[in-house]
Design a protein around this motif. Sequence first.
Motif, mmCIF file in Angstrom:
data_model
loop_
_atom_site.group_PDB
_atom_site.id
_atom_site.type_symbol
_atom_site.label_atom_id
_atom_site.label_comp_id
_atom_site.label_asym_id
_atom_site.label_seq_id
_atom_site.Cartn_x
_atom_site.Cartn_y
_atom_site.Cartn_z
ATOM 1 N N ASN A 198 0.781 -1.153 -0.064
ATOM 2 C CA ASN A 198 -0.077 -0.034 0.130
ATOM 3 C C ASN A 198 0.689 1.189 -0.093
ATOM 4 O O ASN A 198 0.257 2.221 0.035
ATOM 5 N N TRP A 199 2.500 1.079 0.074
ATOM 6 C CA TRP A 199 3.140 2.358 -0.065
ATOM 7 C C TRP A 199 2.655 3.313 -1.439
ATOM 8 O O TRP A 199 2.488 2.547 -2.471
ATOM 9 N N LEU A 205 9.567 2.917 -4.976
ATOM 10 C CA LEU A 205 10.332 2.801 -5.865
ATOM 11 C C LEU A 205 11.780 3.468 -5.172
ATOM 12 O O LEU A 205 12.993 2.750 -5.518
ATOM 13 N N ASP A 206 11.680 4.461 -4.466
ATOM 14 C CA ASP A 206 12.810 5.367 -3.906
ATOM 15 C C ASP A 206 13.645 4.118 -2.687
ATOM 16 O O ASP A 206 14.559 4.060 -2.705
ATOM 17 N N GLN A 212 15.543 7.787 -8.103
ATOM 18 C CA GLN A 212 16.256 8.946 -7.251
ATOM 19 C C GLN A 212 15.192 10.036 -7.341
ATOM 20 O O GLN A 212 15.098 10.639 -8.015
ATOM 21 N N ASN A 213 14.873 9.997 -5.902
ATOM 22 C CA ASN A 213 14.023 11.342 -5.695
ATOM 23 C C ASN A 213 12.710 11.209 -6.700
ATOM 24 O O ASN A 213 12.329 12.261 -7.090
ATOM 25 N N GLY A 214 12.167 9.977 -6.719
ATOM 26 C CA GLY A 214 10.920 9.960 -7.703
ATOM 27 C C GLY A 214 11.432 9.881 -9.327
ATOM 28 O O GLY A 214 10.536 9.596 -10.173
ATOM 29 N N ALA A 357 19.702 -2.304 -6.187
ATOM 30 C CA ALA A 357 18.420 -2.661 -6.708
ATOM 31 C C ALA A 357 18.087 -4.090 -6.724
ATOM 32 O O ALA A 357 16.974 -4.479 -6.264
ATOM 33 N N MET A 358 18.992 -4.803 -7.282
ATOM 34 C CA MET A 358 18.686 -6.050 -7.709
ATOM 35 C C MET A 358 18.656 -7.131 -6.178
ATOM 36 O O MET A 358 17.868 -7.805 -6.119
#
Length: 552
Positions: A198-199, A205-206, A212-214, A357-358
């Motif tokens: 629900n985020w 994603l950040d 990076q900052n959306g 990220a991976m």
Amino acid sequence: MTPVELNNLLEQLIATWENEVVEFKQAGNDYDTDKIGEYFSALSNEANLRGMDRAWLVFGINNKTRGVVGSDYRMEPERLNGLKNQIAQATEPSINMREIHVLNHPNGRVVLFEIPAAPRGIPIAWKGHYYARAGESRTSLGLDKLDEMRQQTLQQDWSAQVIAGASLTDLDEEAVRRARESFAQKYANRFAADEVMNWPLTAFLDRARLTQNGQITRTAVLLLGKAESAYLLLPHPAQLTWKLEGQERAYEHFGPPFLLNTTRLYQRIRNIQLRILPQDELIPVEVSKYNQQTVLEALHNCIAHQDYTRNGRVVVTEQPDQLIFENEGSFFEGQPDEYIEGDKTPRRYRNPFLTQAMAELNMIDTMGYGIHLIYRSQVQRYFPLPDYDLSHPSEVKMILYGGVVDPAYSRLLIQKTDLPLVDILALDRVQKKFPIPDEAAARLRRSGLIEGRKPNFHVSAMVANATASKADYIRTRAQDDEFYAKLLTDYLAKFGRADRTEINKLLIAKLSEALSDQQKQDKIGNLLTKLRRNKRIVNIGTRSQPVWRIAG
């Protein structure tokens, strides 16, 4: 380079003389390798800091007269080229000498070592120590220079760059949902799964280090992007290719989102069940040709370590009994062998943003366990261990076996589940007819696991005595010389004489199949010499065309 080009280069280097990227030495025939390594580190690092692609270490020059006096350093070409391997083994990360040029100057032999600049963001160490230059002097790499080099990584990480004009609409909804699930699984002890799901998308994603900052990064498009959003990465082809070779041929390309499409590529691989018959048993052990986790681990490693600036694709080639994984870029941190035991932790990555990220999405770990897990999986399934091909400086190939090479090796792993990995590694090389260190050979022989003479080792009878492998063992087992001597003397006693052609016809088929054709010829020649010296046979022909009979 041609001799003329080398001579012109030498004249230019001497004219500008020593500086941060050029060093001259007279150098005798035994110049200390550690000193060369220190100069290699210093000159490589300085070339990086000055935006140059190479530096030079030159032997055969007198520092006082600035003239050519010649050097006897490693006159044999094999020994000279062997320095490349010594440098690669002791530099960190491992890096190779570009070329070693030899110029036969009228005043003596000159050796020019062409040293590549350190990769951006990665200082080169020699045996754990970083070196630099202060004018003509070698010194330690100071913190200011070290920081300057390391800052290059942040500026040049291809995977971290924000894509102008990209938005959340360029991401695949199914891939985003799967990413949330993977993140929630990884951090199940910190966040409830419902909370993660629900985020707000930008917040997730950040937190998952994808943006990076959306702002949408290349990493976000690679892992979660829609197929039609791949153009955002041009001219870099974000592509995985599966290729089938053998009696049937086929291929398929897979673009983003890699989070989903690595599994789809795996599903194209023909993964049947194989049967291995244990020693002295009638019920076979069934194992899948490939383990899904192993294949995905190898494929995800290719994605994480790919040099995307080379505009290549990751290729997985399926052959009847193996998979070959290929990615662009040299092996980045150390050598594959260093990761087999699972003890080495890499300190840097080619694509740190993508790698992080991976890891957040449970695609890879960042502690260096991936290769160890792949090797362990092959052992547990009784298959040969992977092989790495690093012969091309700008690509990495890994071969994953999906079949048995030597049945005796596989039966051994079934029988002896407590073998240490170091012994399994050596036995794997034996079954593939690769050389093994003398110490390993002695240890395996003492344990009764191998037989034969160097370099033709093979699995011992203790392992290879099952019905299906007895014939193979007899064909490769070397007999005593007396066995072959009796065959020959019995033949001569019956037929009176024999020339070399007749003797070859008699014995070659009886010799071990582990020997090459030339080794078989040499063995027969040695046997004849031994029998002649023991006065058991005599030559009644000529020296060039001998004919043998029983002596007396």
